[in-house]
Scaffold this motif. Structure first.
Motif, PDB file in Angstrom:
ATOM      1  N   GLN A  98      91.678  69.524 -13.790  1.00  0.00           N
ATOM      2  CA  GLN A  98      92.415  70.731 -14.103  1.00  0.00           C
ATOM      3  C   GLN A  98      91.731  72.133 -13.733  1.00  0.00           C
ATOM      4  O   GLN A  98      92.201  73.185 -14.235  1.00  0.00           O
ATOM      5  N   THR A 142      94.542  68.144 -10.152  1.00  0.00           N
ATOM      6  CA  THR A 142      95.051  66.725 -11.094  1.00  0.00           C
ATOM      7  C   THR A 142      94.018  66.100 -11.731  1.00  0.00           C
ATOM      8  O   THR A 142      94.526  65.281 -12.766  1.00  0.00           O
ATOM      9  N   HIS A 197      93.138  67.427  -2.526  1.00  0.00           N
ATOM     10  CA  HIS A 197      94.690  67.568  -2.584  1.00  0.00           C
ATOM     11  C   HIS A 197      95.158  67.938  -1.277  1.00  0.00           C
ATOM     12  O   HIS A 197      94.659  68.891  -0.532  1.00  0.00           O
TER      13      HIS A 197
END
Length: 77
Positions: free
Chosen positions: A20, A17, A60
């Protein structure tokens, strides 16, 4: 050294995020709660899959059991 992976949930490929990027290293992450730690049950806390972006290091977290990891070869460049 960790090997790079690509990841998807169903047919949706995961991208960082922040930058990319689509290469990650993975590791298990404990989602500790202070109550469980105080009572001595920290081992029973839920786990997540941590995907650490190979490019920028952004982390993440996924608890989705449908997350699939695919090993890839990383160029030495």
């Amino acid at each position: 050294m960790a090997k790079p992976v690509r990841a998807a949930v169903g047919k949706v490929w995961i991208k960082c995020t922040f930058c990319q990027g689509d290469l990650f290293r993975d590791r298990e992450v404990k989602l500790n709660s202070s109550g469980m730690e105080i009572m001595g049950f920290g081992w029973a806390n839920e786990s997540a899959t941590g995907l650490i972006c190979w490019n920028c290091g952004y982390v993440h977290l996924f608890v989705n059991r449908d997350l699939e990891l695919y090993k890839v070869k990383k160029d030495k460049g």
